[in-house]
Design an enzyme around this catalytic site. Structure first.
Site, mmCIF file in Angstrom:
data_model
loop_
_atom_site.group_PDB
_atom_site.id
_atom_site.type_symbol
_atom_site.label_atom_id
_atom_site.label_comp_id
_atom_site.label_asym_id
_atom_site.label_seq_id
_atom_site.Cartn_x
_atom_site.Cartn_y
_atom_site.Cartn_z
ATOM 1 N N CYS A 21 -4.102 1.844 -8.339
ATOM 2 C CA CYS A 21 -4.321 0.397 -8.409
ATOM 3 C C CYS A 21 -5.787 0.008 -8.551
ATOM 4 C CB CYS A 21 -3.723 -0.263 -7.185
ATOM 5 S SG CYS A 21 -1.979 0.110 -6.998
ATOM 6 N N LYS A 37 -3.690 -11.484 -7.624
ATOM 7 C CA LYS A 37 -3.459 -10.047 -7.481
ATOM 8 C C LYS A 37 -4.724 -9.241 -7.823
ATOM 9 C CE LYS A 37 -1.734 -5.993 -7.450
ATOM 10 N NZ LYS A 37 -1.044 -5.278 -6.411
ATOM 11 N N ARG A 63 0.853 -1.190 0.000
ATOM 12 C CA ARG A 63 0.000 0.000 0.000
ATOM 13 C C ARG A 63 0.886 1.236 0.000
ATOM 14 N NH1 ARG A 63 -2.593 -0.675 5.475
ATOM 15 N NH2 ARG A 63 -0.573 -1.652 5.661
ATOM 16 N N GLU A 64 0.570 2.206 -0.804
ATOM 17 C CA GLU A 64 1.317 3.455 -0.758
ATOM 18 C C GLU A 64 1.195 4.026 0.649
ATOM 19 O OE1 GLU A 64 0.697 6.274 -3.883
ATOM 20 O OE2 GLU A 64 0.564 4.712 -5.395
ATOM 21 N N GLY A 116 -16.230 6.653 2.790
ATOM 22 C CA GLY A 116 -15.561 7.884 2.386
ATOM 23 C C GLY A 116 -16.006 8.325 1.013
ATOM 24 N N GLY A 159 -9.539 5.662 -4.734
ATOM 25 C CA GLY A 159 -8.779 6.200 -5.872
ATOM 26 C C GLY A 159 -7.436 5.512 -5.927
#
Ligand code: UGA
Length: 433
Positions: A263, A207, A154-155, A256, A260
């Protein structure tokens, strides 16, 4: 072991730096000279907490190198990871594999001895077969196995995701390649990371299925949030109530403005296309994608409603632009559609983001950017939290009240308890509460 990362973007750089941190010798290759030059000086092309330090330490220790010379790096390597971008192909939503195939050709020409070629980029089912065909075509003598090893980073939390993964997925039928991959990930045994060995196509699909499921979970809770608003229930309690059921789990149930990033939007679309190519449709994923798209504009309508039904010539102050906190990534950020819709309705939009303003300027040209949250709140008709950066979690509401024209807070991430904000003299609008 000697490892090569082809592509020094998000995945290649984080994986390369972490592998070096585990003691492997790693060369990260890229085609962009300026990027390699910057990395050699310790300048990161992305904002990712903890990354610069790991890169610096491992460059200093001589385990991590950056290079433009793919052929030289690949010579004698034990494993070569293809970690180049697979953006949505313009026009049809399929993953664009041009960079993956180009990398495969170069590896074919350069590989010496037995080499495991690993696709780490997110690639549709069957890509590994094609990579293998390309390598054999360009170098019939190449002694390689092609393995699928998707990333689940995860970023913003990529380093800890890499070092403490929920699982490592390795797709191969070759025992020899499996041994190499087990050796590559051996340092993670201490952390007891489960390794799942499966066929290559299965690994490729894991994935996409994983990302599609998470996206579906988010759209599910967002749809529940809409229902909560209609029936007078609280979505956060609903999420908690269902999340305590271990079969459901409490993660990825934060309502939320919609998901976005680089991915979920791309991967859900690509999965739908893959199914279409095989004469079937994935109704659940299609609905997820469709709901998420509409949600962003719906959030703009929520803001307009909070401003009395009209935002023409009103000043709207936006806190947070990136698709999530702890990144400077603006790709598919909900803020893009929300702000566009507000501007279409005549609003004067001001914004602040701790890391995302420079990248945002490219997409959001008509926005006025401020120095901090209070700066943009001056004379504003409403303050809107789009991204839940930590810095927005303890806002000084009495200060904001004196600054703003009208004290309205639209909290699209449910950061605050509504009644506490109301006690400060604000009108509060959350999501699903
Ligand atoms: C996602 C996956 O979480 C990773 O496992 C995967 O490796 C990565 O995609 C990838 O394919 O490379 P990422 O896009 O960095 O990671 O970010 P997430 O933390 O998953 O968040 C994605 C979006 O969902 C964000 O916009 C976030 O705000 C939103 N989100 C997430 C919610 O709205 N609610 C939630 O409960 C969780």
């Amino acid at each position: 072991m000697r490892l090569v990362m082809i592509g020094s973007g998000y995945v290649g750089l984080v994986s390369g730096a972490c592998f070096a941190d585990f003691g492997h010798d790693v060369v990260c290759v890229d085609k962009i000279a300026a990027k390699i030059e910057a990395l050699n000086k310790g300048i990161m092309p992305i904002f990712e907490p903890g990354l610069a330090e790991i890169v610096r330490n491992n460059v200093y220790a001589g385990r991590l190198k950056f290079s433009l010379d793919l052929a030289d790096a690949v010579k004698g390597a034990d494993a070569v990871f293809i970690a180049v971008g697979t953006p949505s192909r313009r026009g049809d939503g399929h993953a664009d594999l041009a960079y993956v195939y180009a990398a495969a050709k170069e590896v074919a020409a350069a590989s010496t001895g037995y080499t495991v070629v690993v696709t780490k980029s997110t690639v549709p089912v069957g890509t590994g077969d094609e990579v293998e065909r390309i390598i054999k075509r360009f170098n019939p003598d190449a002694n390689i196995d092609v393995v699928s090893n998707p990333e689940f980073l995860r970023e913003g939390a990529a380093i800890s995701d890499f070092k403490r993964p929920d699982r490592i997925v390795i797709g191969t039928d070759s025992k020899r390649a499996e041994e190499v991959m087990r050796a590559v990930y051996r340092p993670l045994y201490l952390n007891e990371a489960p390794i799942l060995i499966c066929e290559r196509r299965t690994s490729e699909l894991i994935k996409y299925a994983g990302n599609a499921f998470l996206a579906m979970k988010i759209s599910f809770i967002n749809e529940m949030a809409d229902l909560c608003e209609k029936v007078g229930a609280d979505v956060q309690k609903v999420a908690k109530g269902i999340g305590l059921d271990k079969r459901i789990g409490d993660k990825f149930l934060h309502a939320g403005p919609g998901y976005g990033g680089s991915c979920f939007p791309k991967d859900t679309l690509a999965l739908v296309k893959t199914a279409n190519d095989h004469d079937m449709s994935l109704g659940l994923i299609e609905a997820t994608v469709d709901f998420n798209e509409k949600r962003k504009r719906a959030m703009a309508r929520k803001i307009v409603a909070a401003c009395g039904g009209n935002v023409r010539d009103k000043k709207i102050a936006i806190l947070g632009l990136t698709f999530k906190p702890n990144t400077d990534d603006m790709r598919e950020a909900p803020s893009l559609s929300i702000i566009q819709a507000l501007q279409d309705a005549g609003a004067d939009v001001h914004a602040y983001d701790p890391e995302g303003m420079d990248p945002a300027r490219e997409f959001l040209k008509e926005v006025t950017y401020g120095a901090n949250g209070y700066d943009i709140a001056a004379a504003a008709d409403a303050l809107v939290i789009i991204t839940e950066w930590d810095i927005f979690r303890a806002l000084d509401f009495s200060r904001l009240k004196t600054l703003m024209k009208s004290p309205v807070l639209v909290d699209l991430r449910n950061v605050y308890k509504g009644d506490e904000v109301v006690q400060n003299g604000f009108t509060y609008v959350g999501v699903g509460r």
